[in-house]
Design an enzyme around this catalytic site. Structure first.
Site, PDB file in Angstrom:
ATOM      1  N   LYS A   2      74.571  76.159  98.604  1.00  6.07           N
ATOM      2  CA  LYS A   2      73.173  76.227  99.027  1.00  6.07           C
ATOM      3  C   LYS A   2      72.838  75.039  99.923  1.00  6.07           C
ATOM      4  O   LYS A   2      73.541  74.027  99.911  1.00  6.07           O
ATOM      5  CB  LYS A   2      72.239  76.279  97.819  1.00  6.07           C
TER       6      LYS A   2
ATOM      7  N   HIS B 254      73.513  63.378 101.993  1.00  2.00           N
ATOM      8  CA  HIS B 254      74.307  63.644 100.797  1.00  2.00           C
ATOM      9  C   HIS B 254      74.925  65.033 100.856  1.00  2.00           C
ATOM     10  O   HIS B 254      74.424  65.914 101.550  1.00  2.00           O
ATOM     11  CB  HIS B 254      73.448  63.520  99.529  1.00  2.00           C
TER      12      HIS B 254
ATOM     13  N   HIS C 125      71.028  67.405 108.530  1.00  2.00           N
ATOM     14  CA  HIS C 125      70.112  68.358 107.880  1.00  2.00           C
ATOM     15  C   HIS C 125      68.672  67.841 107.935  1.00  2.00           C
ATOM     16  O   HIS C 125      68.419  66.637 107.878  1.00  2.00           O
ATOM     17  CB  HIS C 125      70.542  68.569 106.426  1.00  2.00           C
TER      18      HIS C 125
ATOM     19  N   ASP D  99      74.767  71.798  90.745  1.00  2.00           N
ATOM     20  CA  ASP D  99      75.169  70.688  91.620  1.00  2.00           C
ATOM     21  C   ASP D  99      75.895  69.541  90.897  1.00  2.00           C
ATOM     22  O   ASP D  99      75.480  68.371  90.993  1.00  2.00           O
ATOM     23  CB  ASP D  99      73.947  70.126  92.351  1.00  2.00           C
TER      24      ASP D  99
ATOM     25  N   HIS E  61      75.326  70.765 102.695  1.00  2.00           N
ATOM     26  CA  HIS E  61      74.487  70.511 103.859  1.00  2.00           C
ATOM     27  C   HIS E  61      75.320  70.243 105.112  1.00  2.00           C
ATOM     28  O   HIS E  61      76.306  69.499 105.056  1.00  2.00           O
ATOM     29  CB  HIS E  61      73.608  69.285 103.624  1.00  2.00           C
TER      30      HIS E  61
ATOM     31  N   CYS F 241      66.584  70.237  91.409  1.00  2.00           N
ATOM     32  CA  CYS F 241      67.350  71.486  91.523  1.00  2.00           C
ATOM     33  C   CYS F 241      67.429  72.261  90.205  1.00  2.00           C
ATOM     34  O   CYS F 241      67.402  73.496  90.206  1.00  2.00           O
ATOM     35  CB  CYS F 241      68.734  71.198  92.083  1.00  2.00           C
TER      36      CYS F 241
ATOM     37  N   ASP G 122      75.551  71.932  96.468  1.00  2.00           N
ATOM     38  CA  ASP G 122      74.820  71.536  97.666  1.00  2.00           C
ATOM     39  C   ASP G 122      75.822  71.444  98.817  1.00  2.00           C
ATOM     40  O   ASP G 122      76.896  70.840  98.660  1.00  2.00           O
ATOM     41  CB  ASP G 122      74.169  70.159  97.433  1.00  2.00           C
TER      42      ASP G 122
END
Length: 211
Positions: free
Chosen positions: A117, A90, A61, A17, A57, A162, A55
């Site tokens: 992800k 974020h 989320h 990330d 999203h 993470c 990341d």
């Protein structure tokens, strides 16, 4: 022997990330997070295999505090799959904060796989290997086995979430795992009698992760 002196074709560099929202000025900024980006790009030159996670999203989320009226960022709630830290919005798909930091561009260019992800609106995903339900795989383990990888070398953001969850799942999947702490930075939020860093390091040591 210094672990950083013996990278081989059986190692993969997993860059976790390296995104703008996790760097100073971002929506979930990790202190000094931008300082590791150029070093990670240089480090990637030493690896045959590079994976970068992102990341990704959707808006609204379930891990966002804004999705839970009356809750604030960093509150911990229970979702159907277990405890979940609530975060500021974020890395929303298509937004500038989800982009990779420009200083890590060299590592991104070398990546054989960019793994997005956290796209399921109902389940967060810290780990590069599993969503936070601990049951839904991302497919990374199979990809790495097909490449002949035996050890995962982990860097990026954030160390205590993470990165550590990815290291734990690398061990769970039978890979050796090495976290290069100089190439990571932590969020460091209170957790029990210590911090999220303390909890992450204790779990990683128990699992046999190297540092």
């Amino acid at each position: 022997m210094d672990d950083t002196d013996d990278f081989t074709a059986e190692d993969v560099l997993i860059v976790v990330d390296p995104q703008l929202d996790f760097c100073p000025g971002g929506r979930l900024a990790v202190a000094d997070g931008d300082a590791v980006m150029a070093p990670i790009a240089a480090l990637a030159e030493r690896f045959r295999h590079v994976v970068v996670t992102q990341d990704w999203h959707p808006a609204g989320h379930s891990s966002f505090a804004s999705s839970h009226p009356g809750r604030r960022a960093f509150d911990v709630i229970r979702l159907p799959y277990g405890e979940q830290v609530l975060w500021p919005d974020h890395c929303v798909q298509g937004c500038a904060g989800a982009d990779f930091h420009p200083d890590v561009a060299g590592a991104v260019a070398r990546a054989g796989l960019i793994l997005r992800k956290g796209a399921d609106p109902a389940v967060d995903s810290y780990s590069a290997f599993y969503e936070n339900d601990r049951a839904t795989p991302t497919g990374l383990a199979g990809y790495l086995r097909d490449k002949g990888v035996r050890r995962c070398v982990l860097v990026g953001l954030a160390y205590d979430f993470c990165v550590s969850w990815s290291a734990l799942d690398a061990r769970r999947e039978g890979f050796a795992a090495l976290v290069l702490t100089g190439y990571t930075r932590a969020i460091a939020i209170p957790a029990g009698e210590g911090s999220s860093v303390d909890a992450a390091e204790a779990a990683m040591r128990t699992a046999g992760v190297s540092f």
